[in-house]
Design a protein around this motif. Structure first.
Motif, mmCIF file in Angstrom:
data_model
loop_
_atom_site.group_PDB
_atom_site.id
_atom_site.type_symbol
_atom_site.label_atom_id
_atom_site.label_comp_id
_atom_site.label_asym_id
_atom_site.label_seq_id
_atom_site.Cartn_x
_atom_site.Cartn_y
_atom_site.Cartn_z
ATOM 1 N N GLN A 145 -3.369 -1.528 -6.617
ATOM 2 C CA GLN A 145 -3.702 -2.202 -5.663
ATOM 3 C C GLN A 145 -2.403 -2.847 -5.109
ATOM 4 O O GLN A 145 -2.053 -3.073 -3.930
ATOM 5 C CB GLN A 145 -4.757 -3.500 -6.172
ATOM 6 C CG GLN A 145 -6.102 -2.953 -6.011
ATOM 7 C CD GLN A 145 -6.727 -2.767 -4.658
ATOM 8 O OE1 GLN A 145 -6.277 -2.541 -3.579
ATOM 9 N NE2 GLN A 145 -8.084 -2.360 -4.724
ATOM 10 N N GLY A 146 -1.436 -3.622 -6.029
ATOM 11 C CA GLY A 146 -0.270 -4.239 -5.642
ATOM 12 C C GLY A 146 0.731 -3.132 -5.353
ATOM 13 O O GLY A 146 1.616 -3.734 -4.252
ATOM 14 N N ALA A 147 0.575 -1.921 -5.399
ATOM 15 C CA ALA A 147 1.649 -0.995 -5.045
ATOM 16 C C ALA A 147 1.056 -0.520 -3.539
ATOM 17 O O ALA A 147 1.814 0.368 -2.886
ATOM 18 C CB ALA A 147 1.672 0.109 -6.152
ATOM 19 N N GLY A 148 -0.168 -0.721 -3.178
ATOM 20 C CA GLY A 148 -0.753 -0.165 -1.980
ATOM 21 C C GLY A 148 -1.274 1.592 -2.120
ATOM 22 O O GLY A 148 -1.535 1.837 -1.185
ATOM 23 N N VAL A 149 -1.558 1.781 -3.414
ATOM 24 C CA VAL A 149 -1.785 3.298 -3.574
ATOM 25 C C VAL A 149 -3.253 3.527 -4.236
ATOM 26 O O VAL A 149 -3.571 4.455 -4.632
ATOM 27 C CB VAL A 149 -0.989 4.033 -4.252
ATOM 28 C CG1 VAL A 149 0.505 4.120 -3.577
ATOM 29 C CG2 VAL A 149 -0.489 3.392 -5.700
ATOM 30 N N ARG A 150 -3.993 2.108 -4.390
ATOM 31 C CA ARG A 150 -5.305 2.193 -4.999
ATOM 32 C C ARG A 150 -6.113 3.341 -4.422
ATOM 33 O O ARG A 150 -6.969 4.059 -5.088
ATOM 34 C CB ARG A 150 -5.849 1.041 -4.940
ATOM 35 C CG ARG A 150 -7.384 1.017 -5.978
ATOM 36 C CD ARG A 150 -7.430 1.593 -6.989
ATOM 37 N NE ARG A 150 -8.782 1.528 -7.672
ATOM 38 C CZ ARG A 150 -9.454 2.572 -7.590
ATOM 39 N NH1 ARG A 150 -9.156 3.671 -6.633
ATOM 40 N NH2 ARG A 150 -10.733 2.609 -7.983
ATOM 41 N N ASP A 151 -6.202 3.510 -3.057
ATOM 42 C CA ASP A 151 -7.263 4.410 -2.537
ATOM 43 C C ASP A 151 -6.853 5.640 -2.629
ATOM 44 O O ASP A 151 -7.574 6.634 -2.249
ATOM 45 C CB ASP A 151 -6.865 3.977 -0.889
ATOM 46 C CG ASP A 151 -5.627 4.348 -0.337
ATOM 47 O OD1 ASP A 151 -4.559 3.886 -0.835
ATOM 48 O OD2 ASP A 151 -5.709 4.746 0.808
ATOM 49 N N ARG A 152 -5.751 6.107 -3.302
ATOM 50 C CA ARG A 152 -5.562 7.421 -3.515
ATOM 51 C C ARG A 152 -5.994 7.871 -4.747
ATOM 52 O O ARG A 152 -5.907 9.267 -5.191
ATOM 53 C CB ARG A 152 -3.925 7.484 -3.378
ATOM 54 C CG ARG A 152 -3.078 7.416 -2.306
ATOM 55 C CD ARG A 152 -3.458 8.413 -1.051
ATOM 56 N NE ARG A 152 -2.873 8.057 0.105
ATOM 57 C CZ ARG A 152 -2.113 8.952 0.957
ATOM 58 N NH1 ARG A 152 -2.017 10.109 0.512
ATOM 59 N NH2 ARG A 152 -1.693 8.649 2.282
ATOM 60 N N PHE A 153 -6.392 7.080 -5.405
ATOM 61 C CA PHE A 153 -6.894 7.357 -6.694
ATOM 62 C C PHE A 153 -8.742 7.391 -6.776
ATOM 63 O O PHE A 153 -9.266 6.293 -6.440
ATOM 64 C CB PHE A 153 -6.314 6.277 -7.973
ATOM 65 C CG PHE A 153 -5.091 6.760 -8.298
ATOM 66 C CD1 PHE A 153 -4.751 7.474 -9.288
ATOM 67 C CD2 PHE A 153 -4.093 6.102 -7.662
ATOM 68 C CE1 PHE A 153 -3.420 7.613 -9.683
ATOM 69 C CE2 PHE A 153 -2.564 6.552 -7.656
ATOM 70 C CZ PHE A 153 -2.400 7.062 -8.899
ATOM 71 N N GLU A 154 -8.995 8.486 -7.124
ATOM 72 C CA GLU A 154 -10.478 8.545 -7.217
ATOM 73 C C GLU A 154 -11.151 7.699 -8.340
ATOM 74 O O GLU A 154 -12.337 7.136 -7.947
ATOM 75 C CB GLU A 154 -10.726 10.115 -7.532
ATOM 76 C CG GLU A 154 -12.096 10.357 -7.454
ATOM 77 C CD GLU A 154 -12.647 11.976 -7.877
ATOM 78 O OE1 GLU A 154 -13.310 12.466 -9.020
ATOM 79 O OE2 GLU A 154 -11.958 12.611 -7.003
#
Length: 238
Positions: A145-154
């Motif tokens: 979440q902090g890196a802004g990539v949580r949405d890329r992980f299923e």
């Protein structure tokens, strides 16, 4: 029989592993930059070099419990390993406060510099991304979440739900079952050779992220891909 490793500037050949439909990422040190934990040791009055020793001891004890058929959470082992390591040392605060200060550092870690670009590049290839950590899913959640990539992980998977730590075979087979993928269609991505070896023996393709330009131990099953970063891994799989 393992496939010969190939560097990131070589495409996957017909004789090598297929492009995976699922990438399974280790979290600690593979995605997260754990170097700031050394400063946490300094802040409690302990030598910074103890950070790497403590983490190695934490993993050792987790593996030992796995080998004997038991399991304990990463957080519990980490805290107790700190108590053992710091006992009798001239730290600048009570032991439990020192343990809490170091352990809180996990929730404040950032990803390695290549991770955001690499995750986007890998996701854009149409490959499903999940994590599988010996730590908690909550730590992975905060990190991504902090890196802004949580949405890329299923999904963010943890061995706490598998009932056994990596590199035990059952940890990988459980993750595959959770994701509905056969071993031949999945690839484990990790900086730890022991993790790569475990996944290889479970039938997955593997990628070793060699961030330190090191040497891969010859006694472990060789990775299918060697890359210096997740960006290079994406280039190899493109």
């Amino acid at each position: 029989m393992t496939s010969a490793p190939f560097s990131s500037d070589q495409p996957i050949s017909p004789d090598g592993p297929r492009r995976p439909s699922l990438l399974i990422f280790d979290v600690n040190e593979t995605l997260s930059d754990m170097s700031p934990l050394s400063a946490r040791f300094e802040e409690i009055g302990a030598p910074e070099h103890l950070a790497k020793l403590w983490f190695a001891e934490l993993l050792r004890d987790g593996f030992a419990l796995t080998a004997s058929g038991d399991i304990e959470s990463f957080a519990t082992l980490g805290a107790e390993a700190l108590r053992v390591r710091l006992a009798g040392r001239p730290i600048d605060r009570p032991l439990e406060e020192a343990v809490e200060h170091v352990m809180r550092g996990f929730s404040e870690l950032a990803v390695h510099p290549d991770v955001v670009e690499g995750v986007h590049a890998l996701s854009d290839l149409g490959i499903r991304l999940v994590t599988l950590s010996n730590g908690s899913a909550g730590v992975a959640e905060t990190l991504l979440q902090g890196a802004g990539v949580r949405d890329r992980f299923e999904r963010l998977l943890t061995v706490e739900d598998a009932g056994v730590w990596k590199p035990a075979l059952r940890a990988y087979t459980w993750a595959l079952q959770e994701c509905g993928v056969e071993p031949m269609d999945a690839m484990l991505v990790a900086v730890h050779p022991w993790d790569v070896d475990g996944a290889r023996r479970a039938g997955l393709a593997t990628a070793w992220i060699d961030r330190a330009s090191g040497r891969y131990p010859s006694y472990f099953a060789a990775p299918d891909v060697e890359a210096a970063s997740l960006v290079e891994l994406a280039d190899a799989l493109r």
